[in-house]
Design a protein around this motif. Sequence first.
Motif, PDB file in Angstrom:
ATOM      1  N   PRO A 194       0.845  -1.203   0.000  1.00 32.88           N
ATOM      2  CA  PRO A 194       0.000   0.000   0.000  1.00 32.88           C
ATOM      3  C   PRO A 194       0.877   1.249   0.000  1.00 32.88           C
ATOM      4  O   PRO A 194       2.045   1.214   0.422  1.00 32.88           O
ATOM      5  N   THR A 195       0.320   2.344  -0.459  1.00 27.81           N
ATOM      6  CA  THR A 195       1.126   3.562  -0.615  1.00 27.81           C
ATOM      7  C   THR A 195       1.710   4.060   0.694  1.00 27.81           C
ATOM      8  O   THR A 195       2.751   4.715   0.695  1.00 27.81           O
ATOM      9  N   PHE A 196       1.066   3.753   1.826  1.00 31.30           N
ATOM     10  CA  PHE A 196       1.569   4.295   3.097  1.00 31.30           C
ATOM     11  C   PHE A 196       2.723   3.465   3.674  1.00 31.30           C
ATOM     12  O   PHE A 196       3.331   3.859   4.669  1.00 31.30           O
TER      13      PHE A 196
ATOM     14  N   ASP B 103       9.090   1.354   0.772  1.00 30.94           N
ATOM     15  CA  ASP B 103       9.864   0.212   0.306  1.00 30.94           C
ATOM     16  C   ASP B 103      10.834  -0.234   1.400  1.00 30.94           C
ATOM     17  O   ASP B 103      11.286   0.570   2.222  1.00 30.94           O
TER      18      ASP B 103
ATOM     19  N   ARG C 181       7.160  -3.409  -4.492  1.00 37.19           N
ATOM     20  CA  ARG C 181       6.737  -2.683  -5.684  1.00 37.19           C
ATOM     21  C   ARG C 181       7.645  -3.034  -6.859  1.00 37.19           C
ATOM     22  O   ARG C 181       8.835  -3.281  -6.681  1.00 37.19           O
TER      23      ARG C 181
ATOM     24  N   ASN D  94      -8.789   2.941   2.479  1.00 33.69           N
ATOM     25  CA  ASN D  94      -7.715   1.958   2.676  1.00 33.69           C
ATOM     26  C   ASN D  94      -7.778   1.288   4.042  1.00 33.69           C
ATOM     27  O   ASN D  94      -6.798   0.705   4.498  1.00 33.69           O
TER      28      ASN D  94
END
Length: 256
Positions: free
Chosen positions: A15-17, A20, A255, A90
């Motif tokens: 998820p974006t939050f 990496d 990702r 989300n």
Amino acid sequence: MGLSSISGAAHPPLPTFIPDAPDKAKAVASYTAADVFSCIATEVRPNGHPVGNIYTHGAARLKAEWPGARDGTQIDAMLNLILGATTAANKEDARKALMDVRFILYSVMDLTDTAKADAIVRVAQQQTDPLKMRLIADLASDLFKDLYDPRLLTFVVEYVDDPEVIVIPPMSEGRHQKVTTRGGIIWGSLIQSLMDVGFERSALPPSDADKAQRKTTLRDWMTAHMAVATQKCEAFKVRPGFKVNPPDRECWSARP
């Protein structure tokens, strides 16, 4: 080990939050709370990464080499990483990510149960958004079965009047389905948790109390009995054979 970790099924990207995982050249000793969290949440890290297989040695290496494993404020940082980005859109990813904090508390953090619970309480008390309040309350309630600190039950008390209807399928052929409410399930779970650590049912608030009054009654009872509940929890944890089941881990693919 959770099914999400061993099924071999493809996982969606982080998820974006969730950032990496840190570069493999970065020393574990210099990791941030976000670095540690992303290592746990990312299913597979690059070959040669210092945090390899989480279950065979990765979590143990984090516990040994990351100074934050002995700093309770790092728990606050991980929880705030998730809750700070949580939205209605989300919330399921946020709920899963909070389960990774539970995994980190068990497998990485080198702290007393009280220090771990202190961090959960701190963050829970800071929430004002209804969605985030509910998420951290649910996490705290789940963590009671790991840490046995009665403060963790106080937040979910606020939802014993949740009217959401829950249909429980029949356990076997010929039986009827059961219809209850989310609040009823929470009430039953709270009462059972208190009985598990040694309270007699007759000493707990009655289940036939008016539902509108249940919350106030249970909240007042918890406040009045917090000291004795703490004593019972401590006694429960020193019983012969006491153990905590390792929590599941949720993970996502790195990702592209």
